[in-house]
Design a protein around this motif. Sequence first.
Motif, PDB file in Angstrom:
ATOM      1  N   TYR A  10      47.768  -5.324 -32.125  1.00 64.29           N
ATOM      2  CA  TYR A  10      49.039  -4.774 -32.606  1.00 64.29           C
ATOM      3  C   TYR A  10      49.585  -5.652 -33.724  1.00 64.29           C
ATOM      4  CZ  TYR A  10      48.853  -3.126 -27.726  1.00 64.29           C
ATOM      5  OH  TYR A  10      48.460  -2.601 -26.513  1.00 64.29           O
ATOM      6  N   GLY A  30      43.888  -3.911 -23.188  1.00 61.06           N
ATOM      7  CA  GLY A  30      43.809  -2.532 -23.605  1.00 61.06           C
ATOM      8  C   GLY A  30      42.948  -1.694 -22.692  1.00 61.06           C
ATOM      9  N   GLY A  31      42.458  -0.573 -23.219  1.00 60.75           N
ATOM     10  CA  GLY A  31      41.585   0.315 -22.476  1.00 60.75           C
ATOM     11  C   GLY A  31      42.244   0.851 -21.234  1.00 60.75           C
ATOM     12  N   THR A  32      41.476   0.899 -20.155  1.00 59.18           N
ATOM     13  CA  THR A  32      41.983   1.462 -18.913  1.00 59.18           C
ATOM     14  C   THR A  32      42.305   0.371 -17.913  1.00 59.18           C
ATOM     15  OG1 THR A  32      39.716   1.702 -18.135  1.00 59.18           O
ATOM     16  CG2 THR A  32      40.718   3.608 -19.227  1.00 59.18           C
ATOM     17  N   GLY A  75      44.994  -0.585 -16.993  1.00 61.15           N
ATOM     18  CA  GLY A  75      46.264  -0.372 -16.305  1.00 61.15           C
ATOM     19  C   GLY A  75      47.345  -1.249 -16.869  1.00 61.15           C
ATOM     20  N   GLY A  76      48.279  -1.641 -16.005  1.00 64.47           N
ATOM     21  CA  GLY A  76      49.406  -2.429 -16.475  1.00 64.47           C
ATOM     22  C   GLY A  76      48.972  -3.724 -17.111  1.00 64.47           C
ATOM     23  N   LYS A  77      47.982  -4.369 -16.540  1.00 64.72           N
ATOM     24  CA  LYS A  77      47.545  -5.650 -17.102  1.00 64.72           C
ATOM     25  C   LYS A  77      47.017  -5.459 -18.518  1.00 64.72           C
ATOM     26  CE  LYS A  77      45.705  -9.961 -15.682  1.00 64.72           C
ATOM     27  NZ  LYS A  77      46.997 -10.583 -15.944  1.00 64.72           N
ATOM     28  N   ASN A  85      48.257  -3.755 -20.700  1.00 64.92           N
ATOM     29  CA  ASN A  85      49.389  -3.650 -21.610  1.00 64.92           C
ATOM     30  C   ASN A  85      50.050  -4.981 -21.911  1.00 64.92           C
ATOM     31  OD1 ASN A  85      49.003  -0.944 -21.641  1.00 64.92           O
ATOM     32  ND2 ASN A  85      51.061  -0.388 -21.015  1.00 64.92           N
ATOM     33  N   GLU A  86      49.654  -6.027 -21.229  1.00 64.73           N
ATOM     34  CA  GLU A  86      50.279  -7.334 -21.465  1.00 64.73           C
ATOM     35  C   GLU A  86      49.831  -7.860 -22.820  1.00 64.73           C
ATOM     36  OE1 GLU A  86      50.339  -8.538 -16.725  1.00 64.73           O
ATOM     37  OE2 GLU A  86      49.307  -9.829 -18.167  1.00 64.73           O
ATOM     38  N   GLN A  87      50.779  -7.986 -23.712  1.00 62.57           N
ATOM     39  CA  GLN A  87      50.459  -8.383 -25.075  1.00 62.57           C
ATOM     40  C   GLN A  87      50.752  -9.864 -25.274  1.00 62.57           C
ATOM     41  OE1 GLN A  87      52.084  -5.664 -28.029  1.00 62.57           O
ATOM     42  NE2 GLN A  87      51.810  -3.949 -26.622  1.00 62.57           N
ATOM     43  N   PHE A  88      49.817 -10.531 -25.920  1.00 65.77           N
ATOM     44  CA  PHE A  88      49.931 -11.963 -26.195  1.00 65.77           C
ATOM     45  C   PHE A  88      50.001 -12.135 -27.712  1.00 65.77           C
ATOM     46  CE2 PHE A  88      49.437 -13.374 -21.921  1.00 65.77           C
ATOM     47  CZ  PHE A  88      48.772 -12.309 -21.322  1.00 65.77           C
ATOM     48  N   PHE A  89      51.013 -12.877 -28.131  1.00 68.87           N
ATOM     49  CA  PHE A  89      51.335 -12.937 -29.546  1.00 68.87           C
ATOM     50  C   PHE A  89      50.796 -14.199 -30.218  1.00 68.87           C
ATOM     51  CE2 PHE A  89      54.273  -9.472 -30.505  1.00 68.87           C
ATOM     52  CZ  PHE A  89      54.476  -8.955 -29.229  1.00 68.87           C
TER      53      PHE A  89
END
Lengths: 114, 118
Positions: B33, B97-99, B101-103, B105-109
């Motif tokens: 992202y 990413g991918g499938t 699940g919630g984990k 979606n955890e984005q690290f900047f």
Amino acid sequence: AQKVTQAQTEISVVEKEDVTLDCVYETRDTTYYLFWYKQPPSGELVFLIRRNSFDEQNEISGRYSWNFQKSTSSFNFTITASQVVDSAVYFCALSSGSARQLTFGSGTQLTVLP
Amino acid sequence: GAGVSQSPSNKVTEKGKDVELRCDPISGHTALYWYRQSLGQGLEFLIYFQGNSAPDKSGLPSDRFSAERTGGSVSTLTIQRTQQEDSAVYLCASSLGGTSGGKGNEQFFGPGTRLTVL
């Protein structure tokens, strides 16, 4: 449309006080994820926690705790016995439905005074 | 392991010039992202890549902005004909990413690139 509101722009507390940062979110999706990030003066965003919409259990991690309430669309963050090192901008964020990108609140600047 | 890295850390350019910002995601993360952070606009989403799928460009503010991701890893954000309002910190993040699940979606900047357009 998604929206995250952090009404508290700035909070100042004295060390060892407890402080709660408020977060209210809006989404029409039934599946969504909520996050908190910390941005210290160094500038890098640090991931703190993720909560799934189907899991309303509160969580505690050391001095940090999170209160997720779907009934009020809130995901509040409490720091117990605050320390000077907790001084930072804290962001609440949301991703929902098929959209993976984060919608951020405007952030709360927390200053912990010695 | 190594986190997300970005280069350069600072970029000063003149109005009208093109700039390229680079992001190296965490190894094994399929989602990448770009966001930007400015005083007036807060943190804004720009573009999202997931594996080999077409990117979600819905956050790009104008056609002067583009991004690519080569080999599913490194990404470059290009701003053409820079304007003063492009001055901001550009942040890159990655997630499983991918499938996942919630984990997933955890984005690290990453640490960001501070862009100043004179």
